[in-house]
Design a protein around this motif. Structure first.
Motif, mmCIF file in Angstrom:
data_model
loop_
_atom_site.group_PDB
_atom_site.id
_atom_site.type_symbol
_atom_site.label_atom_id
_atom_site.label_comp_id
_atom_site.label_asym_id
_atom_site.label_seq_id
_atom_site.Cartn_x
_atom_site.Cartn_y
_atom_site.Cartn_z
ATOM 1 N N MET A 1 -16.807 27.571 28.228
ATOM 2 C CA MET A 1 -17.320 28.355 26.952
ATOM 3 C C MET A 1 -18.010 27.236 26.163
ATOM 4 O O MET A 1 -17.868 25.998 26.209
ATOM 5 C CB MET A 1 -16.184 28.982 26.387
ATOM 6 N N HIS A 2 -18.973 27.542 25.259
ATOM 7 C CA HIS A 2 -19.902 26.747 24.572
ATOM 8 C C HIS A 2 -19.149 26.256 23.181
ATOM 9 O O HIS A 2 -18.069 26.951 22.786
ATOM 10 C CB HIS A 2 -20.987 27.270 24.405
ATOM 11 N N ARG A 3 -19.818 25.338 22.629
ATOM 12 C CA ARG A 3 -19.034 24.975 21.244
ATOM 13 C C ARG A 3 -19.255 26.367 20.324
ATOM 14 O O ARG A 3 -20.242 26.824 20.428
ATOM 15 C CB ARG A 3 -20.168 23.846 20.575
ATOM 16 N N LEU A 4 -18.186 26.353 19.537
ATOM 17 C CA LEU A 4 -18.118 27.644 18.874
ATOM 18 C C LEU A 4 -18.535 27.470 17.236
ATOM 19 O O LEU A 4 -18.220 26.190 16.982
ATOM 20 C CB LEU A 4 -16.678 28.021 18.775
ATOM 21 N N THR A 5 -19.146 28.283 16.727
ATOM 22 C CA THR A 5 -19.541 28.320 15.229
ATOM 23 C C THR A 5 -18.687 29.347 14.567
ATOM 24 O O THR A 5 -19.091 30.478 14.864
ATOM 25 C CB THR A 5 -20.819 28.279 15.226
ATOM 26 N N PRO A 6 -18.106 29.074 13.523
ATOM 27 C CA PRO A 6 -17.519 27.948 13.030
ATOM 28 C C PRO A 6 -16.501 27.307 14.047
ATOM 29 O O PRO A 6 -15.844 27.975 14.519
ATOM 30 C CB PRO A 6 -16.927 28.040 11.586
ATOM 31 N N THR A 7 -16.416 25.960 14.053
ATOM 32 C CA THR A 7 -15.256 25.496 15.013
ATOM 33 C C THR A 7 -13.843 25.851 14.578
ATOM 34 O O THR A 7 -13.521 25.684 13.222
ATOM 35 C CB THR A 7 -15.227 23.976 14.983
ATOM 36 N N TRP A 121 -12.565 37.912 23.858
ATOM 37 C CA TRP A 121 -12.247 38.524 25.200
ATOM 38 C C TRP A 121 -13.326 38.500 26.317
ATOM 39 O O TRP A 121 -14.564 38.612 25.812
ATOM 40 C CB TRP A 121 -11.544 40.065 25.079
ATOM 41 N N GLY A 122 -12.871 38.235 27.535
ATOM 42 C CA GLY A 122 -14.022 38.103 28.589
ATOM 43 C C GLY A 122 -14.454 36.893 28.711
ATOM 44 O O GLY A 122 -15.344 36.729 29.340
ATOM 45 N N ALA A 123 -13.770 35.793 27.854
ATOM 46 C CA ALA A 123 -14.330 34.316 28.256
ATOM 47 C C ALA A 123 -13.230 33.606 28.426
ATOM 48 O O ALA A 123 -11.951 33.869 28.566
ATOM 49 C CB ALA A 123 -14.696 33.743 26.770
ATOM 50 N N ARG A 124 -13.551 32.576 29.058
ATOM 51 C CA ARG A 124 -12.503 31.358 29.809
ATOM 52 C C ARG A 124 -12.764 30.145 29.117
ATOM 53 O O ARG A 124 -13.775 29.888 28.794
ATOM 54 C CB ARG A 124 -12.878 31.304 31.139
ATOM 55 N N VAL A 125 -11.613 29.371 28.754
ATOM 56 C CA VAL A 125 -11.525 27.904 28.320
ATOM 57 C C VAL A 125 -11.909 27.380 29.700
ATOM 58 O O VAL A 125 -11.155 27.204 30.704
ATOM 59 C CB VAL A 125 -10.309 27.538 27.769
ATOM 60 N N GLU A 126 -13.054 26.533 29.620
ATOM 61 C CA GLU A 126 -13.442 25.876 31.114
ATOM 62 C C GLU A 126 -13.154 24.326 30.915
ATOM 63 O O GLU A 126 -13.214 23.736 31.966
ATOM 64 C CB GLU A 126 -14.909 26.232 31.517
ATOM 65 N N SER A 127 -12.978 23.809 29.660
ATOM 66 C CA SER A 127 -12.645 22.218 29.638
ATOM 67 C C SER A 127 -11.951 22.064 28.314
ATOM 68 O O SER A 127 -12.112 22.863 27.349
ATOM 69 C CB SER A 127 -14.030 21.356 29.917
ATOM 70 N N PRO A 128 -10.900 21.068 28.337
ATOM 71 C CA PRO A 128 -10.121 21.049 27.043
ATOM 72 C C PRO A 128 -10.956 20.786 26.065
ATOM 73 O O PRO A 128 -10.253 20.968 24.683
ATOM 74 C CB PRO A 128 -8.986 20.052 27.524
ATOM 75 N N ASP A 129 -11.868 19.992 26.109
ATOM 76 C CA ASP A 129 -12.647 19.888 24.592
ATOM 77 C C ASP A 129 -14.004 20.454 24.454
ATOM 78 O O ASP A 129 -14.524 20.259 23.292
ATOM 79 C CB ASP A 129 -12.872 18.375 24.749
ATOM 80 N N VAL A 146 -5.123 24.352 31.284
ATOM 81 C CA VAL A 146 -4.920 23.275 30.385
ATOM 82 C C VAL A 146 -4.029 22.293 30.717
ATOM 83 O O VAL A 146 -4.047 21.136 30.353
ATOM 84 C CB VAL A 146 -4.536 24.098 29.054
ATOM 85 N N ARG A 147 -2.875 22.773 31.354
ATOM 86 C CA ARG A 147 -1.779 21.982 31.712
ATOM 87 C C ARG A 147 -2.283 20.808 32.693
ATOM 88 O O ARG A 147 -1.968 19.744 32.313
ATOM 89 C CB ARG A 147 -0.823 22.688 32.458
ATOM 90 N N ARG A 148 -3.013 21.340 33.601
ATOM 91 C CA ARG A 148 -3.716 20.217 34.548
ATOM 92 C C ARG A 148 -4.490 19.253 33.931
ATOM 93 O O ARG A 148 -4.395 18.215 33.969
ATOM 94 C CB ARG A 148 -4.340 21.296 35.711
ATOM 95 N N TRP A 149 -5.589 19.692 33.005
ATOM 96 C CA TRP A 149 -6.632 18.895 32.477
ATOM 97 C C TRP A 149 -5.754 18.028 31.519
ATOM 98 O O TRP A 149 -6.221 16.819 31.257
ATOM 99 C CB TRP A 149 -7.408 19.716 31.336
ATOM 100 N N ALA A 150 -4.757 18.534 30.762
ATOM 101 C CA ALA A 150 -4.150 17.439 29.858
ATOM 102 C C ALA A 150 -3.199 16.389 30.615
ATOM 103 O O ALA A 150 -2.501 15.710 30.055
ATOM 104 C CB ALA A 150 -3.216 18.390 28.940
ATOM 105 N N GLY A 151 -2.909 16.612 32.028
ATOM 106 C CA GLY A 151 -2.220 15.731 32.946
ATOM 107 C C GLY A 151 -0.570 16.197 32.459
ATOM 108 O O GLY A 151 0.149 14.995 32.550
ATOM 109 N N LEU A 152 -0.490 17.397 32.191
ATOM 110 C CA LEU A 152 1.108 17.631 31.923
ATOM 111 C C LEU A 152 1.942 18.481 33.081
ATOM 112 O O LEU A 152 2.745 18.945 32.773
ATOM 113 C CB LEU A 152 0.939 18.684 30.623
ATOM 114 N N ASP A 153 1.356 18.274 34.367
ATOM 115 C CA ASP A 153 1.929 18.952 35.461
ATOM 116 C C ASP A 153 3.205 18.406 35.936
ATOM 117 O O ASP A 153 3.897 19.226 36.621
ATOM 118 C CB ASP A 153 0.704 19.039 36.689
#
Ligand SMILES: Cc1cc2nc3c(=O)[nH]c(=O)nc-3n(C[C@H](O)[C@H](O)[C@H](O)COP(=O)(O)OP(=O)(O)OC[C@H]3O[C@@H](n4cnc5c(N)ncnc54)[C@H](O)[C@@H]3O)c2cc1C
Length: 348
Positions: A1-7, A121-129, A146-153
């Motif tokens: 997903m793209h940068r959101l406004t407002p964040t 709805w219908g969107a996905r978080v694709e990278s943690p930042d 998110v767990r995998r990206w954050a190294g918390l597995d």
């Protein structure tokens, strides 16, 4: 997903019960919250749909009236599928509630919307930042990205069983939620409406299915014979304890943060309690307190899960335990009180 406004202050990956609980709790503290989930609401999932009194209480802290949304049950009944003998006990305080998963999802989404939580709805978080949020909450379920990206597995423990759920159009025959113990699986039955029960088979074998298992559960098979039923839905139920649930500005919650076996009926209670603890930590600007609270919240359900699962697949131990409990219903009542976090001594 793209940068959101407002964040948003808080980006929640996952709009299941955990994501919505986290969003509600954070919004109640005044944060601007965005929930993102690829599925359209209401989101269904294989679940036993049983909420113990401690779950009902925990949900109330989020402004959710589950007792009003579901069908009541007053305690738990254990049954040996082989002998048909069983034991039951009422909860010392409060009642449990069976709530259809989609009803629960609607209720939680409406509460979040009323508080002003934003939803994609219908969107996905694709990278943690990706969204540039101050806090990122991984509530994206047992296979959490998110767990995998954050190294918390990394986990202390990680075992799996498989759950299969169906709804049957029949009036609940018991005022108790029932757990029937078969040779190598369990079936549990939760009343969810005046003319509907939720039936779940849980087994270690991923190929197990309700129809094939029913002959091993004569009482259930007899009650469900000829009854109309809905679609069968399956899901993994994991026993997973993570070494850590936070890193940097990322916190995990719900099944993403570890889970107890479904047989406990405590998954939803855990995530309601975690959501409140996490919102407190966000308010304090310190995820360390959430790490500690998460460990504390999970301790009792994990212990109860281990106790119950000792009977899984061990015929002699199961038969002995069930006969002892049947002969001493007060012992079963004490265990049930412990299970739902109510002081055992008050029940003596
Ligand atoms: C068979 C079975 C029976 C159960 N019975 C009970 C019971 O009787 N009582 C009880 O309290 N608990 C029960 N549980 C446990 C309970 O269902 C779970 O603990 C609960 O569903 C966890 O909710 P969650 O929101 O963490 O995960 P989920 O419900 O899995 O939701 C995760 C969400 O994240 C979304 N997602 C995934 N990836 C992304 C991404 N990259 N970006 C954005 N969103 C994403 C998914 O679409 C999904 O909507 C049972 C579980 C099973 C399997």
């Amino acid at each position: 997903m793209h940068r959101l406004t407002p964040t948003p202050d808080v980006l929640v990956a996952g709009g299941g019960p955990a994501g919505l609980a986290a969003a509600i709790a954070a919004r109640m503290k005044g944060f601007d919250v965005l929930v993102v989930d690829p599925s359209p609401p209401p989101i269904d999932k294989a679940c036993g749909e049983g909420l113990m009194p401690d779950s009902v209480t925990a949900a109330r802290a989020l402004g959710l009236d589950l007792a009003g949304a579901g069908y009541p049950f007053r305690g738990i009944r254990f049954v040996s599928a082989a002998s048909g003998k069983g034991v039951f006990a009422d909860f010392p305080h409060g009642i449990g509630t069976g709530v259809r998963r989609m009803v629960l999802h609607d209720l939680m989404r409406e509460r979040a919307e009323a508080l002003g939580v934003r939803m994609a709805w219908g969107a996905r978080v694709e990278s943690p930042d990706a969204a540039g949020a101050r806090w990122i909450i991984g509530a994206d379920g047992g296979q959490s990205a998110v767990r995998r990206w954050a190294g918390l597995d990394a986990s202390h423990r990680n075992t799996r069983r498989f759950g299969f759920r169906r709804h049957y159009r029949v009036a609940p025959w018991s005022e108790h939620m029932e757990i029937h113990w078969g040779p190598d699986s369990q079936i549990y039955v939760t009343p969810v409406a005046e003319q509907e029960v939720c039936v779940v088979l849980i087994a270690r074998d991923p190929h197990a299915r309700l129809d094939a298992a029913l002959p091993q559960f004569p009482e259930i098979a007899r009650r469900l014979a000829g009854v109309e039923f809905g679609q069968e839905r399956g899901s993994v139920t994991a026993t997973r304890r993570l070494k850590a649930v936070t890193r940097g500005n990322v916190a995990l919650l719900g099944d993403a943060s570890g889970s107890v076996d479904a047989i406990t009926g405590e998954g939803l209670c855990l995530l309601f309690q975690q959501a409140v603890a996490l919102a407190d930590a966000l308010e304090a600007g310190d995820l360390g307190s959430y790490e500690a609270a998460h460990r504390r919240i999970g301790r009792r359900p994990a212990f109860m899960a281990d106790l119950m699962l000792m009977m899984d697949g061990r015929r002699r131990l199961r038969d002995t335990a069930l006969s002892v409990l049947a002969a001493h219903p007060s012992l079963f009542a004490r265990l049930l009180a412990l299970h739902v976090g109510q002081p055992v001594w008050r029940f003596a």
